[in-house]
Design an enzyme around this catalytic site. Structure first.
Site, PDB file in Angstrom:
ATOM      1  N   SER A  55       6.414  -0.763   0.436  1.00  0.00           N
ATOM      2  CA  SER A  55       5.797  -0.585   1.757  1.00  0.00           C
ATOM      3  C   SER A  55       5.588  -1.950   2.412  1.00  0.00           C
ATOM      4  CB  SER A  55       4.503   0.209   1.623  1.00  0.00           C
ATOM      5  OG  SER A  55       4.068   0.712   2.860  1.00  0.00           O
ATOM      6  N   HIS A  80       9.548   4.002   3.740  1.00  0.00           N
ATOM      7  CA  HIS A  80       9.170   5.414   3.948  1.00  0.00           C
ATOM      8  C   HIS A  80      10.078   6.100   4.966  1.00  0.00           C
ATOM      9  CE1 HIS A  80       5.636   4.067   1.833  1.00  0.00           C
ATOM     10  NE2 HIS A  80       5.241   3.326   2.834  1.00  0.00           N
TER      11      HIS A  80
END
Length: 251
Positions: A129, A164
């Site tokens: 992330s 993501h």
């Protein structure tokens, strides 16, 4: 003549903080040619969240490695000791959280410069992330609330990164729009479950713990998959298998 170290980094779409198995963690450790690699977790993007640190230590304590943590919100190392500590690692693993805050705190403490030196010396840099976003020239982020582009990063990986890609609503469309408009340079979109290894800026391996999950190369253009002003190319990933699952935590 001293050999020049390969400069390597890995973008992770999973790992100890999101997955029940340890497939991506094992893959990361497998990139290091030493029996007990030194692995430093850097949780700056989460504000050094205690639960995140405990999760890392619990996951890596049983592995054949030497885990450690660098906390900056309760820093206890001077500049020389911090540099020595980071340069002694085999793997530096950056956790998720707020990408913009991560970069600001690193620069305030001079960590960005030490990480560049570690990269040049062959320390494997990786993260999930925000910990994947930080290595590129720019990234796709929710650091400011709504999904947007951040034309900022360490620039160790040319181009941009979007984490993501398939795991959060709006990620794919927003990243594609940013690349199409030139707000972000061409880059790499990471689906959840994927790991991507880059050596000297070139993709050298793509893996996944999730059948069907892939890495995407996204570039400006008019005729790619789905249109939208970008060319989107799926990169096949080798499926990781064979690693045992950790027991689920007790409620």
């Amino acid at each position: 003549m001293t050999a020049i170290a390969e400069r390597r980094l890995a973008l992770l779409g999973g790992g100890f903080s999101t997955d029940e198995d340890d497939l991506l963690d094992g893959w990361v450790l497998g990139q290091v040619g030493t029996p007990r690699p030194r692995v430093c977790f850097v949780p700056t993007a989460s504000g050094d969240a205690p639960a995140y640190i405990e999760q890392f230590l619990a996951a890596y304590a049983s592995r054949s490695c030497e885990p450690s943590v660098l906390q900056l919100f309760r820093r206890n190392l001077d500049d020389d000791a911090l540099r020595t500590f980071l340069l002694s690692q085999d793997v530096i693993y950056v956790g998720g959280g707020n990408t913009a805050n991560l970069l600001a705190v690193w620069r305030a403490h001079g960590v960005d410069q030490v990480l560049r030196e570690a990269f040049d010396r062959g320390v494997l840099l990786c993260g999930i992330s925000a910990g994947a976003n930080c290595w590129a020239e720019g990234s796709h982020t929710d650091s400011f609330g709504p999904l947007t582009h951040l034309a900022d990063g360490l620039g160790l990986l040319p181009g941009s990164v979007c984490p993501h890609y398939d795991g959060e609503p709006g990620r794919r469309a927003s990243y594609r729009a940013a690349v199409a408009a030139g707000a972000l340079p061409a880059g790499w979109a990471v689906e959840d479950g994927v790991g991507a290894l880059f050596t000297d800026g070139v993709l050298t391996e793509a893996v996944t713990r999730t059948p069907g999950a892939v890495l995407y190369r996204v570039e400006p253009g008019g005729g790619g998959s789905g249109g939208g002003g970008v060319e989107e190319r799926a990169v096949p990933c080798r499926l990781l298998t064979g690693s045992s699952r950790r027991p689920a935590p007790q409620a």
